[in-house]
Enzyme design. Structure first.
Site, PDB file in Angstrom:
ATOM      1  NE  ARG A  89       9.613   6.145   8.918  1.00 12.14           N
ATOM      2  CZ  ARG A  89       8.722   5.990   7.928  1.00 12.14           C
ATOM      3  NH1 ARG A  89       8.917   5.087   6.992  1.00 12.14           N
ATOM      4  NH2 ARG A  89       7.635   6.737   7.891  1.00 12.14           N
ATOM      5  CG  HIS A 123       5.016  -2.341  10.224  1.00 15.43           C
ATOM      6  ND1 HIS A 123       6.351  -2.696  10.266  1.00 15.43           N
ATOM      7  CD2 HIS A 123       4.950  -1.276   9.374  1.00 15.43           C
ATOM      8  CE1 HIS A 123       7.049  -1.867   9.495  1.00 15.43           C
ATOM      9  NE2 HIS A 123       6.218  -1.008   8.935  1.00 15.43           N
ATOM     10  CG  ASP A 142      -0.632 -17.444   7.878  1.00 15.21           C
ATOM     11  OD1 ASP A 142       0.343 -17.650   8.632  1.00 15.21           O
ATOM     12  OD2 ASP A 142      -1.797 -17.299   8.302  1.00 15.21           O
ATOM     13  CE1 TYR A 176       8.840   5.349   3.097  1.00 16.79           C
ATOM     14  CE2 TYR A 176       7.371   7.257   3.078  1.00 16.79           C
ATOM     15  CZ  TYR A 176       7.762   6.041   3.624  1.00 16.79           C
ATOM     16  OH  TYR A 176       7.089   5.512   4.700  1.00 16.79           O
ATOM     17  CG  ASN A 178       8.569  -1.897   0.653  1.00 17.15           C
ATOM     18  OD1 ASN A 178       7.925  -1.992   1.707  1.00 17.15           O
ATOM     19  ND2 ASN A 178       9.144  -0.752   0.265  1.00 17.15           N
ATOM     20  CB  ALA A 230       1.546   0.241   6.541  1.00 16.59           C
ATOM     21  CD  GLU A 272      10.954  -7.409   6.004  1.00 16.34           C
ATOM     22  OE1 GLU A 272      11.408  -8.457   6.549  1.00 16.34           O
ATOM     23  OE2 GLU A 272      10.283  -6.562   6.615  1.00 16.34           O
ATOM     24  N   PRO A 276       0.790  -1.230   0.000  1.00 16.19           N
ATOM     25  CG  PRO A 276      -0.898  -1.559   1.570  1.00 16.19           C
ATOM     26  CD  PRO A 276       0.357  -2.181   1.023  1.00 16.19           C
ATOM     27  CG  ASN A 277      -0.470   4.336   1.121  1.00 11.91           C
ATOM     28  OD1 ASN A 277      -1.389   4.849   0.481  1.00 11.91           O
ATOM     29  ND2 ASN A 277      -0.645   3.825   2.324  1.00 11.91           N
ATOM     30  NE  ARG A 318       1.668  13.880   0.710  1.00 12.79           N
ATOM     31  CZ  ARG A 318       0.911  13.737   1.807  1.00 12.79           C
ATOM     32  NH1 ARG A 318      -0.107  12.925   1.792  1.00 12.79           N
ATOM     33  NH2 ARG A 318       1.181  14.398   2.911  1.00 12.79           N
ATOM     34  NE  ARG A 334       6.441   4.337  10.201  1.00 15.75           N
ATOM     35  CZ  ARG A 334       5.388   4.451   9.386  1.00 15.75           C
ATOM     36  NH1 ARG A 334       5.138   3.504   8.505  1.00 15.75           N
ATOM     37  NH2 ARG A 334       4.612   5.511   9.439  1.00 15.75           N
ATOM     38  CG  HIS A 358      11.108  -2.201   4.990  1.00 16.97           C
ATOM     39  ND1 HIS A 358       9.750  -2.167   4.747  1.00 16.97           N
ATOM     40  CD2 HIS A 358      11.360  -3.378   5.590  1.00 16.97           C
ATOM     41  CE1 HIS A 358       9.216  -3.282   5.199  1.00 16.97           C
ATOM     42  NE2 HIS A 358      10.171  -4.032   5.706  1.00 16.97           N
ATOM     43  CB  ILE A 359      12.268   3.015   0.683  1.00 15.08           C
ATOM     44  CG1 ILE A 359      11.778   2.241  -0.544  1.00 15.08           C
ATOM     45  CG2 ILE A 359      12.970   4.309   0.273  1.00 15.08           C
ATOM     46  CD1 ILE A 359      10.591   2.880  -1.243  1.00 15.08           C
ATOM     47  CB  SER A 360      12.309   4.587   5.506  1.00 17.53           C
ATOM     48  OG  SER A 360      11.280   3.716   5.954  1.00 17.53           O
TER      49      SER A 360
HETATM   50  O1  CA2 Z   1      10.347   2.194   4.128  1.00 20.82           O
HETATM   51  C1  CA2 Z   1       9.552   1.480   3.508  1.00 20.82           C
HETATM   52  O2  CA2 Z   1       9.777   1.035   2.381  1.00 20.82           O
HETATM   53  C2  CA2 Z   1       8.180   1.178   4.110  1.00 20.82           C
HETATM   54  O3  CA2 Z   1       7.844  -0.160   3.782  1.00 20.82           O
HETATM   55  C3  CA2 Z   1       7.206   2.151   3.469  1.00 20.82           C
HETATM   56  C4  CA2 Z   1       5.794   2.081   4.048  1.00 20.82           C
HETATM   57  C5  CA2 Z   1       5.843   2.180   5.570  1.00 20.82           C
HETATM   58  O4  CA2 Z   1       4.539   2.019   6.101  1.00 20.82           O
HETATM   59  C6  CA2 Z   1       6.769   1.151   6.170  1.00 20.82           C
HETATM   60  O5  CA2 Z   1       6.778   1.308   7.564  1.00 20.82           O
HETATM   61  C7  CA2 Z   1       8.167   1.321   5.629  1.00 20.82           C
HETATM   62  C8  CA2 Z   1       4.938   3.238   3.534  1.00 20.82           C
HETATM   63  C9  CA2 Z   1       4.880   3.326   2.057  1.00 20.82           C
HETATM   64  C10 CA2 Z   1       4.231   4.635   1.725  1.00 20.82           C
HETATM   65  O6  CA2 Z   1       4.996   5.218   0.721  1.00 20.82           O
HETATM   66  C11 CA2 Z   1       4.792   6.529   0.461  1.00 20.82           C
HETATM   67  C12 CA2 Z   1       5.649   7.091  -0.432  1.00 20.82           C
HETATM   68  C13 CA2 Z   1       5.517   8.408  -0.746  1.00 20.82           C
HETATM   69  C14 CA2 Z   1       4.520   9.160  -0.175  1.00 20.82           C
HETATM   70  C15 CA2 Z   1       3.650   8.600   0.720  1.00 20.82           C
HETATM   71  C16 CA2 Z   1       3.789   7.264   1.039  1.00 20.82           C
END
Ligand code: CA2
Length: 147
Positions: free
Chosen positions: A108, A81, A88, A24, A75, A78, A99, A11-12, A19, A112, A101-103
């Site tokens: 954080r 978590h 499963d 990110y 990836n 959210a 796995e 998601p997202n 954003r 997370r 994660h960008i961040s």
């Molecule tokens: O750091 C990551 O890759 C995450 O998987 C990104 C998820 C976050 O919930 C994880 O804790 C860490 C969120 C992805 C949302 O990505 C956005 C990118 C740009 C603007 C808004 C959201």
């Protein structure tokens, strides 16, 4: 024909580059897909790169990979978590799972810090920006090349 690597995004992540660049970065998910496709060609792999905002769709792709995929890079956003259902599904997949994660999720919010995906993944990359995807793909090539 070798089986593809599934690169799954939750998601997202479709909003990447639009954003929160301080977290990110400025690259888009399309940029990520392109760099993965370029590297895949270099190392002799094929990829299926997907993103969905829906848990069930991600699970469907993981299940599809059971028959059709050599490995999974995920990836889960959210859902990382929260989703026992994704864990499963990954547990029903026989190949390597990595796995990404960008961040750096450990730098954080506390919520997370735990990852259900990590309970299945052979390795985790976090905090390397979008470079984490190509690092994971290189590692996947190593893991599969050894077979
Ligand atoms: O750091 C990551 O890759 C995450 O998987 C990104 C998820 C976050 O919930 C994880 O804790 C860490 C969120 C992805 C949302 O990505 C956005 C990118 C740009 C603007 C808004 C959201």
């Amino acid at each position: 024909m070798p089986k593809p690597i599934y690169i799954l995004n939750g998601p997202n992540l479709n909003l990447l580059g639009q954003r929160q660049p301080e977290i990110y970065g400025r690259a888009t998910l399309e940029d990520v897909a392109e760099s993965c496709a370029g590297l895949a060609e270099e190392v002799g792999l094929t990829i299926r790169f997907h993103q969905s905002n829906h848990e069930g769709q991600l699970i469907d792709w993981i299940q599809e990979a059971r028959g059709e995929g050599a490995g999974i890079i995920i990836n889960a956003g959210a859902l990382t978590h929260t989703s026992i259902a994704i864990l499963d599904a990954l547990n029903a997949f026989d190949g390597p799972v990595l796995e990404v994660h960008i961040s750096n999720i450990h730098k954080r919010d506390a919520f997370r810090h735990h990852s259900y995906v990590s309970l299945r993944a052979e390795g985790v990359i976090a905090g390397f920006g979008i470079e984490g995807y190509t690092l994971a793909l290189r590692r996947m090539a190593t893991l599969l090349g050894g077979k």
